[in-house]
Scaffold this active site. Structure first.
Site, PDB file in Angstrom:
ATOM      1  N   HIS A   1       0.979 -23.939 -25.411  1.00  0.00           N
ATOM      2  CA  HIS A   1       1.593 -22.801 -26.105  1.00  0.00           C
ATOM      3  C   HIS A   1       2.384 -22.015 -25.059  1.00  0.00           C
ATOM      4  O   HIS A   1       2.037 -22.029 -23.880  1.00  0.00           O
ATOM      5  CB  HIS A   1       0.432 -21.952 -26.663  1.00  0.00           C
ATOM      6  CG  HIS A   1       0.831 -20.784 -27.502  1.00  0.00           C
ATOM      7  ND1 HIS A   1       1.236 -19.582 -26.975  1.00  0.00           N
ATOM      8  CD2 HIS A   1       0.835 -20.614 -28.857  1.00  0.00           C
ATOM      9  CE1 HIS A   1       1.482 -18.733 -27.958  1.00  0.00           C
ATOM     10  NE2 HIS A   1       1.245 -19.331 -29.105  1.00  0.00           N
TER      11      HIS A   1
ATOM     12  N   GLN B   1      -7.516 -21.867 -30.099  1.00  0.00           N
ATOM     13  CA  GLN B   1      -7.752 -22.542 -31.388  1.00  0.00           C
ATOM     14  C   GLN B   1      -9.162 -23.140 -31.462  1.00  0.00           C
ATOM     15  O   GLN B   1      -9.455 -23.893 -32.387  1.00  0.00           O
ATOM     16  CB  GLN B   1      -6.716 -23.663 -31.579  1.00  0.00           C
ATOM     17  CG  GLN B   1      -5.270 -23.192 -31.580  1.00  0.00           C
ATOM     18  CD  GLN B   1      -4.892 -22.422 -32.844  1.00  0.00           C
ATOM     19  OE1 GLN B   1      -5.525 -22.570 -33.888  1.00  0.00           O
ATOM     20  NE2 GLN B   1      -3.889 -21.583 -32.740  1.00  0.00           N
TER      21      GLN B   1
ATOM     22  N   LYS C   1      -7.911 -15.249 -34.114  1.00  0.00           N
ATOM     23  CA  LYS C   1      -7.910 -16.639 -34.592  1.00  0.00           C
ATOM     24  C   LYS C   1      -9.332 -17.101 -34.914  1.00  0.00           C
ATOM     25  O   LYS C   1      -9.584 -18.251 -35.234  1.00  0.00           O
ATOM     26  CB  LYS C   1      -7.278 -17.553 -33.547  1.00  0.00           C
ATOM     27  CG  LYS C   1      -5.792 -17.235 -33.369  1.00  0.00           C
ATOM     28  CD  LYS C   1      -5.101 -18.202 -32.513  1.00  0.00           C
ATOM     29  CE  LYS C   1      -3.801 -17.677 -31.963  1.00  0.00           C
ATOM     30  NZ  LYS C   1      -2.711 -17.640 -32.946  1.00  0.00           N
TER      31      LYS C   1
ATOM     32  N   CYS D   1       5.643 -21.749 -31.097  1.00  0.00           N
ATOM     33  CA  CYS D   1       5.483 -21.304 -29.696  1.00  0.00           C
ATOM     34  C   CYS D   1       5.135 -22.487 -28.797  1.00  0.00           C
ATOM     35  O   CYS D   1       4.319 -22.351 -27.869  1.00  0.00           O
ATOM     36  CB  CYS D   1       4.428 -20.213 -29.561  1.00  0.00           C
ATOM     37  SG  CYS D   1       4.756 -18.767 -30.544  1.00  0.00           S
TER      38      CYS D   1
ATOM     39  N   ASP E   1      -7.398 -22.831 -22.332  1.00  0.00           N
ATOM     40  CA  ASP E   1      -6.886 -21.981 -23.400  1.00  0.00           C
ATOM     41  C   ASP E   1      -7.662 -22.356 -24.666  1.00  0.00           C
ATOM     42  O   ASP E   1      -7.433 -23.402 -25.272  1.00  0.00           O
ATOM     43  CB  ASP E   1      -5.379 -22.240 -23.571  1.00  0.00           C
ATOM     44  CG  ASP E   1      -4.801 -21.539 -24.799  1.00  0.00           C
ATOM     45  OD1 ASP E   1      -5.575 -21.038 -25.629  1.00  0.00           O
ATOM     46  OD2 ASP E   1      -3.565 -21.522 -24.926  1.00  0.00           O
TER      47      ASP E   1
HETATM   48  C1  LIG Z   1      -2.990 -22.505 -28.171  1.00  0.00           C
HETATM   49  C2  LIG Z   1      -2.661 -21.031 -28.164  1.00  0.00           C
HETATM   50  N1  LIG Z   1      -2.651 -20.373 -27.003  1.00  0.00           N
HETATM   51  C3  LIG Z   1      -2.401 -19.057 -26.940  1.00  0.00           C
HETATM   52  C4  LIG Z   1      -2.113 -18.323 -28.068  1.00  0.00           C
HETATM   53  C5  LIG Z   1      -1.920 -16.839 -27.976  1.00  0.00           C
HETATM   54  O1  LIG Z   1      -3.100 -16.226 -28.456  1.00  0.00           O
HETATM   55  P1  LIG Z   1      -3.224 -14.672 -28.744  1.00  0.00           P
HETATM   56  O2  LIG Z   1      -2.520 -14.413 -30.041  1.00  0.00           O
HETATM   57  O3  LIG Z   1      -4.699 -14.412 -28.820  1.00  0.00           O
HETATM   58  O4  LIG Z   1      -2.590 -13.935 -27.600  1.00  0.00           O
HETATM   59  C6  LIG Z   1      -2.070 -18.974 -29.299  1.00  0.00           C
HETATM   60  C7  LIG Z   1      -1.655 -18.267 -30.526  1.00  0.00           C
HETATM   61  O5  LIG Z   1      -1.040 -18.863 -31.398  1.00  0.00           O
HETATM   62  C8  LIG Z   1      -2.385 -20.361 -29.354  1.00  0.00           C
HETATM   63  O6  LIG Z   1      -2.404 -21.017 -30.511  1.00  0.00           O
END
Ligand SMILES: Cc1ncc(COP(=O)(O)O)c(C=O)c1O
Length: 394
Positions: A109, A190, A213, A351, A187
């Site tokens: 992302h 998800q 999420k 993204c 990360d």
């Molecule tokens: C894989 C991944 N990383 C990072 C993020 C960013 O997360 P946050 O909205 O908690 O900042 C997202 C959000 O879509 C995501 O899906």
């Protein structure tokens, strides 16, 4: 079966399939927000009156709930943030900044790409990217080559791709990375909504989490920091509530986690995060995995029947999100039409532009499910897609 726990579904006739972007909130979480603001609204870790003590207790209880849920060793290893984006930026700028090389995957992302670019890292200049094959599987051999060539790297890898639902084998990735002296951040944006995560089993050094999420309010998240890094990790912002002593000659900081949580925190959000995790425990991953596997397979089977559908990866190693396109159709056009048919999903690059560019596409249609979704939601989607395709192909 679980929709009744989520007020959104009794107020809306939308078929909600955009859980990769954010999840709906159960009543217990919404009630916890009203409770805090109407019954004991006060700041935490400062004043000493009854409501302030209650707010601090509830806030710290959320830390304990999260610690137990992900099987961290200590409460101190859980640091609250605004979400995964802030968690990664925190570790990138205060810890990983000194590493010669950062290794990421092809499926990251933007939150795990742009912070590295901001440090002046680009591919071959402090940043390396693990290849994936043409079905988007992580290339372990290439990863090992990168680790060999860049000993003691900082590895920052997503657990589950938000764009395609692809699951990375974090246990194996961490084991290999550690054998080359690398440090690993995962990360987990998800993750918690779909799969059980266990810090002892993953053995990663940092694990970034997102509240919104995971059925919790927006604007809250956390980063797990393995105990051995708590002392060398520097705060990336400081101020009120992070200090032990201050005079005009200097400041001494508190221990973890407080030295990392500067300023007034998102108190209601953190309390809500704790309630969401309690709710998830009550639903249980056995239920979540059974329902989601079932609905995901049904979704894939029904989609496969549609003319001209293009998938980019295999279903076997996926959870939550499913991405596709239709031959000769612009994904945005599908998005506009099925929005009118009350289907909520995301079209675009999600993204994750680097992988879209690698695939030679601008974006996809992404359906992302949670455990409250059911066959009826899939049927609504399929009917809407059929109608949209008929209109566009006419
Ligand atoms: C894989 C991944 N990383 C990072 C993020 C960013 O997360 P946050 O909205 O908690 O900042 C997202 C959000 O879509 C995501 O899906």
């Amino acid at each position: 079966m679980f929709k009744k726990d989520f007020p959104y579904f009794s107020n809306s006739d939308i078929t909600y399939l955009d859980n990769g972007a954010t999840t709906q909130k159960p009543k217990v979480v919404i009630d916890s927000q009203i409770d805090y603001y109407t019954k004991y609204c006060a700041n935490t870790h400062r004043s000493n009156f009854g409501d302030a003590n209650k707010a601090t207790r509830e806030f710290e209880n959320a830390r304990k709930i999260l610690k137990e849920f992900i099987n961290a060793s200590k409460n101190e290893e859980i640091i609250f943030t605004k979400g995964v984006t802030e968690s990664i930026n925190f570790i990138a700028s205060s810890f990983a900044v000194d590493f010669e090389t950062v290794i990421i995957s092809s499926l990251e992302h933007h939150s795990n790409v742009v912070p590295w670019h901001m440090q002046g890292r680009t591919i071959g200049k402090g940043l390396e990217v693990v290849k994936c094959d043409d079905r988007l599987n992580f290339d372990m051999e290439h990863f090992e080559e990168l680790l060999k060539a860049n000993p003691k790297a900082f590895v920052s890898i997503t657990h589950i791709s938000n764009a395609f639902g692809e699951i990375h084998d974090i246990k194996a990735i961490t084991k290999l990375a550690h054998s080359y002296g690398a440090v690993v951040l995962v990360d987990g944006a998800q993750s918690l909504a779909h799969l059980k995560v266990d810090m002892q089993e993953f053995d990663c050094d940092f694990f970034a989490m997102s509240g919104h999420k995971t059925f919790a309010p927006t604007g809250v998240g956390a980063i797990y920091v393995k105990e051995q890094y708590l002392n060398e990790l520097k705060p990336y912002q400081t101020g009120g509530a992070t200090i032990h002593e201050v005079d005009f000659y200097g400041s001494t900081l508190l221990d973890s986690p407080y030295k990392f949580e500067a300023g007034t925190q998102n108190i209601a959000g953190v309390i809500g995060f704790g309630k969401a995790i309690e709710y998830l425990s009550h639903v249980g991953y056995a239920n979540i995995e059974t329902i989601e596997n079932d609905v995901y397979k049904y979704l894939r089977n029904e989609l496969e029947k549609l003319d001209g559908i293009i998938f980019y990866n295999d279903i076997d190693n996926c959870v939550g999100s499913l991405s596709f396109n239709f031959e000769g159709i612009v994904h945005d056009d599908i998005g506009i039409l099925i929005d009118k048919m009350k289907i909520a999903l995301r079209v675009g690059h999600h993204c994750a532009q680097p992988i879209m560019k690698q695939l030679g596409i601008k974006g996809t249609i992404r359906v992302s499910i949670a455990f409250y979704n059911n066959y009826k939601d899939v049927d609504n989607l399929i009917n809407a897609l059929k109608r949209a395709l008929n209109m566009l192909r006419d």
